[in-house]
Scaffold this active site. Structure first.
Site, PDB file in Angstrom:
ATOM      1  N   GLY A  14      31.671  20.124 -12.068  1.00 18.89           N
ATOM      2  CA  GLY A  14      32.283  19.461 -11.296  1.00 18.89           C
ATOM      3  C   GLY A  14      31.954  17.923 -10.707  1.00 18.89           C
ATOM      4  O   GLY A  14      30.666  18.004 -10.795  1.00 18.89           O
ATOM      5  N   ARG A  18      34.254  15.304  -2.772  1.00 26.74           N
ATOM      6  CA  ARG A  18      34.132  14.950  -1.402  1.00 26.74           C
ATOM      7  C   ARG A  18      32.956  14.517  -0.968  1.00 26.74           C
ATOM      8  O   ARG A  18      32.680  14.077   0.255  1.00 26.74           O
ATOM      9  CB  ARG A  18      34.294  16.160  -0.524  1.00 26.74           C
ATOM     10  CG  ARG A  18      35.754  16.569  -0.409  1.00 26.74           C
ATOM     11  CD  ARG A  18      36.315  17.974   0.340  1.00 26.74           C
ATOM     12  NE  ARG A  18      36.031  18.995  -0.717  1.00 26.74           N
ATOM     13  CZ  ARG A  18      35.950  20.343  -0.282  1.00 26.74           C
ATOM     14  NH1 ARG A  18      35.922  20.574   0.939  1.00 26.74           N
ATOM     15  NH2 ARG A  18      35.937  21.092  -1.214  1.00 26.74           N
ATOM     16  N   GLY A  85      39.031  24.510 -14.812  1.00 30.29           N
ATOM     17  CA  GLY A  85      38.805  25.820 -14.150  1.00 30.29           C
ATOM     18  C   GLY A  85      37.586  26.481 -14.325  1.00 30.29           C
ATOM     19  O   GLY A  85      36.889  26.183 -15.430  1.00 30.29           O
ATOM     20  N   ALA A 385     -17.696  -2.196   6.677  1.00 30.80           N
ATOM     21  CA  ALA A 385     -16.207  -2.655   7.158  1.00 30.80           C
ATOM     22  C   ALA A 385     -16.006  -3.731   5.882  1.00 30.80           C
ATOM     23  O   ALA A 385     -16.734  -4.363   5.829  1.00 30.80           O
ATOM     24  CB  ALA A 385     -16.071  -2.987   8.542  1.00 30.80           C
ATOM     25  N   ARG A 445     -25.624 -14.114   0.205  1.00 29.78           N
ATOM     26  CA  ARG A 445     -24.912 -15.095   1.102  1.00 29.78           C
ATOM     27  C   ARG A 445     -25.916 -16.462   1.112  1.00 29.78           C
ATOM     28  O   ARG A 445     -27.034 -16.299   0.808  1.00 29.78           O
ATOM     29  CB  ARG A 445     -24.647 -14.477   2.414  1.00 29.78           C
ATOM     30  CG  ARG A 445     -25.891 -13.954   3.046  1.00 29.78           C
ATOM     31  CD  ARG A 445     -25.439 -13.224   4.152  1.00 29.78           C
ATOM     32  NE  ARG A 445     -26.567 -12.803   4.982  1.00 29.78           N
ATOM     33  CZ  ARG A 445     -26.783 -11.506   5.328  1.00 29.78           C
ATOM     34  NH1 ARG A 445     -25.888 -10.664   5.203  1.00 29.78           N
ATOM     35  NH2 ARG A 445     -27.924 -11.216   5.865  1.00 29.78           N
TER      36      ARG A 445
HETATM   37  C1  UD1 Z   1      36.254  29.299  -6.592  1.00 29.67           C
HETATM   38  C2  UD1 Z   1      36.706  30.740  -6.975  1.00 29.67           C
HETATM   39  C3  UD1 Z   1      37.224  31.065  -5.452  1.00 29.67           C
HETATM   40  C4  UD1 Z   1      35.986  31.271  -4.693  1.00 29.67           C
HETATM   41  C5  UD1 Z   1      35.217  29.976  -4.418  1.00 29.67           C
HETATM   42  C6  UD1 Z   1      34.139  30.165  -3.654  1.00 29.67           C
HETATM   43  C7  UD1 Z   1      38.124  30.412  -8.709  1.00 29.67           C
HETATM   44  C8  UD1 Z   1      39.278  30.225  -9.497  1.00 29.67           C
HETATM   45  N1  UD1 Z   1      38.088  30.701  -7.625  1.00 29.67           N
HETATM   46  O1  UD1 Z   1      37.237  28.628  -6.017  1.00 29.67           O
HETATM   47  O2  UD1 Z   1      37.734  32.598  -5.587  1.00 29.67           O
HETATM   48  O3  UD1 Z   1      36.351  31.953  -3.002  1.00 29.67           O
HETATM   49  O4  UD1 Z   1      35.083  29.282  -5.394  1.00 29.67           O
HETATM   50  O5  UD1 Z   1      33.651  28.810  -3.422  1.00 29.67           O
HETATM   51  O6  UD1 Z   1      37.089  30.535  -9.646  1.00 29.67           O
HETATM   52  N2  UD1 Z   1      33.588  24.208 -11.939  1.00 29.67           N
HETATM   53  C9  UD1 Z   1      33.064  23.576 -13.150  1.00 29.67           C
HETATM   54  N3  UD1 Z   1      34.233  23.203 -14.203  1.00 29.67           N
HETATM   55  C10 UD1 Z   1      35.535  23.539 -13.694  1.00 29.67           C
HETATM   56  C11 UD1 Z   1      35.815  24.091 -12.493  1.00 29.67           C
HETATM   57  C12 UD1 Z   1      34.758  24.171 -11.565  1.00 29.67           C
HETATM   58  O7  UD1 Z   1      32.046  23.546 -13.774  1.00 29.67           O
HETATM   59  O8  UD1 Z   1      36.388  23.350 -14.727  1.00 29.67           O
HETATM   60  C13 UD1 Z   1      32.440  24.415 -11.077  1.00 29.67           C
HETATM   61  C14 UD1 Z   1      32.066  23.510  -9.886  1.00 29.67           C
HETATM   62  O9  UD1 Z   1      31.609  22.451 -10.274  1.00 29.67           O
HETATM   63  C15 UD1 Z   1      31.383  24.428  -8.857  1.00 29.67           C
HETATM   64  C16 UD1 Z   1      32.052  25.941  -9.218  1.00 29.67           C
HETATM   65  O10 UD1 Z   1      32.399  26.075 -10.604  1.00 29.67           O
HETATM   66  O11 UD1 Z   1      30.091  24.351  -9.047  1.00 29.67           O
HETATM   67  C17 UD1 Z   1      33.192  26.566  -8.518  1.00 29.67           C
HETATM   68  O12 UD1 Z   1      34.266  25.570  -8.618  1.00 29.67           O
HETATM   69  P1  UD1 Z   1      35.381  25.120  -7.204  1.00 29.67           P
HETATM   70  O13 UD1 Z   1      36.388  24.069  -8.012  1.00 29.67           O
HETATM   71  O14 UD1 Z   1      34.462  24.997  -6.149  1.00 29.67           O
HETATM   72  O15 UD1 Z   1      36.036  26.718  -7.210  1.00 29.67           O
HETATM   73  P2  UD1 Z   1      36.980  26.749  -6.126  1.00 29.67           P
HETATM   74  O16 UD1 Z   1      38.374  26.541  -6.610  1.00 29.67           O
HETATM   75  O17 UD1 Z   1      36.653  26.255  -4.652  1.00 29.67           O
END
Ligand code: UD1
Ligand code: CA
Length: 484
Positions: A14, A18, A85, A385, A445
């Site tokens: 990800g 933010r 995802g 020194a 010196r």
């Molecule tokens: C996910 C969970 C949710 C949980 C929450 C806790 C899912 C669908 N949902 O939500 O149930 O309550 O975490 O924080 O899993 N990432 C990738 N590639 C992607 C998507 C995500 O590497 O395509 C990584 C992100 O960088 C992060 C982690 O996976 O480190 C979680 O992803 P994030 O988008 O924060 O998950 P949530 O939708 O918040």
């Protein structure tokens, strides 16, 4: 592929929108380490082999950083080009884990506060089930997946907030997003995961419903919210860093270290401290630094990758980098020990003294305003020194060697390469360009000149000159000067 009981996948693809940063979220640092370091460390502690980090945004940078921080570790990297995802992210690691049978731990790259204890509980809870995961009860569950249980309390599914009914949103038990599952089950279940949900994403959480369908429902292990909270912005990053620092401070205080102000003390994970070490406020201990028993580190000192012996006193505002300091030495205030400094027992280094690639023998002293570089100094030497080793000729760095018991008078330049033998003396203010044999006195010196009454004569001369300037026209004054 090697057979190990457990592999790990760390999701770190990800972008971390933010954070509002040009830097990938998992490369932002908390207490001196990038966020991704923390889950990787936990996975390695559990002897996961391999640990596959799924990278996307700035993947090359993430990889380079982690490889540098974990040399020789069984780290692998898989690229998830588009972030579709969490299930899609896990699938990106599939090929890297081809042929692997055993458990797979799935961690998030942005969750730095997980403890080893919670990890062990998770891996033990799941042994007989296809999936175990960590749950939590945050004060505000908005945005998290909810843990939906059947009438007998068995976990039936995780429903994402955006997909949840009003009734489901009232559930306080949430998914923390960290799993331990059986590899065969994982890959089989992921095949069936689609995108028919509110976000049009591949949800990893669908694993939990798949497990329920096999008749062996997932096991939820409740963890403290503080431990499983992810870092999403810089406020949370600072809060996580504070927790990490507090934990380390508490650990060391329990091991017998005194901290006058733990909140302002920075200690890296790899630091080791002996019993009865005292850390004054604003001390920063970086990298693989070791401080021996009974030593005191003064206010505002920064010590990096250094080994400090026992009962050493470091006075305020001293800076060490790649240095070794022997027992009972006294350093500072305002001392700078640069890489390659090796000081034996009872050495004294005082204010505004800089050392570099220098060894000093037992009991030697450089107490004020000196530069000692590329030098080998014997035992019991006294470096006065203002002494400077002139170690650089514009092209090469050259050595200075002092034997045992050498006395270097103040304001001496030692023009390297040069050797001063055992017990020799160098008079103050000398420029030493030739070797000095043992037991000799070297002086270079200019002979001192004394002119008796010179000051009086000068003052008298000046008085006349002044009177002239105000009282007489310029030409007359010039004439007078020429005549006298
Ligand atoms: C996910 C969970 C949710 C949980 C929450 C806790 C899912 C669908 N949902 O939500 O149930 O309550 O975490 O924080 O899993 N990432 C990738 N590639 C992607 C998507 C995500 O590497 O395509 C990584 C992100 O960088 C992060 C982690 O996976 O480190 C979680 O992803 P994030 O988008 O924060 O998950 P949530 O939708 O918040
Ligand atoms: Ca999240």
């Amino acid at each position: 592929m090697k057979k190990s009981a457990r592999a790990a996948i760390v999701l770190a693809a990800g972008k971390g929108t933010r954070m509002k940063s040009g830097l990938s979220k998992v490369l932002h640092e908390a207490n001196g380490k990038p966020l991704a370091w923390y889950p990787v460390r936990r996975a390695l502690e559990l002897r996961c082999d391999p640990v596959v980090v799924v990278v996307g945004h700035q993947g090359d940078e993430v990889r380079a950083r982690l490889e540098a921080l974990f040399p020789g570790a069984p780290l692998k990297f898989a690229v998830q080009k588009e972030q579709k995802g969490t299930a899609h992210a896990v699938l990106a690691a599939r090929r890297t884990l081809a042929g692997y049978e055993g458990r797979v731990l799935i961690l998030s790259g942005d969750v730095p506060l997980l403890t080893g204890e919670t990890m062990r509980t998770l891996t033990q809870a799941g042994r007989k089930n296809p999936v175990a995961f960590l749950s939590m009860r945050p004060a505000d569950p908005t945005g998290y997946g909810r843990v939906v249980r059947d009438e007998r309390g068995r976990v039936g599914a995780i429903v994402e907030h955006k997909d949840a009914s009003a009734e489901q949103r009232a559930i306080g038990e949430c998914n923390a997003g960290l799993y331990d599952c059986d590899a065969a089950f994982l890959w089989k279940a992921l095949k069936g995961v689609g995108t028919a949900n509110a976000q049009g994403e591949y949800y990893l959480t669908d694993l939990v419903a798949a497990a329920a369908r096999t008749g062996k429902p997932a096991v939820a292990v409740e963890a403290k919210v503080e431990e499983v909270s992810g870092v999403n912005d810089r406020v949370e990053l600072a809060a996580a860093a504070q927790v990490l620092r507090r934990r380390l401070a508490e650990r060391w205080m329990r091991e017998g270290v005194t901290m006058l102000d733990p909140v302002s003390t920075y200690i890296d994970e790899e630091v080791e401290l002996g019993a009865d070490v005292t850390l004054e406020p604003n001390v920063r201990l970086v990298g693989a630094t070791r401080i021996g028993a009974g030593s005191r580190i003064g206010f505002g000192s920064v010590i990096e990758a250094s080994t400090v012996g026992a009962s050493v006193t470091v006075k305020p505002y001293s800076v060490f980098e790649d240095a070794v300091v022997g027992d009972r030495a006294q350093i500072g205030p305002f001392a700078r020990l640069r890489p390659g400094t090796v000081l034996a027992e009872e050495v004294h280094i005082g204010n505004f003294v800089e050392t570099k690639k220098t060894t000093m023998g037992r009991g030697s002293k450089a107490n004020h305003l000196a530069y000692v570089g590329d030098a080998t100094v014997g035992a019991r030497c006294n470096i006065g020194a203002g002494t400077i080793t002139c170690n650089y000729d514009g092209v090469n760095k050259l050595p200075t060697v002092l034997g045992d018991g050498v006395f270097i008078g103040s304001d001496t330049q030692l023009v390297a390469p040069v050797t001063v033998g055992d017990g020799a003396y160098v008079g103050a203010g000398s420029t030493v360009v030739k070797d000095v044999p043992a037991g000799a006195l070297a002086l270079s010196r200019a002979e001192q000149v004394v002119k008796e009454g010179w000051v009086e004569r000068r003052k008298a001369g000046q008085g006349r000159a002044k009177g002239r300037k105000t009282a007489q026209p310029r030409k007359a004054a010039n004439r007078r000067t020429r005549r006298s």
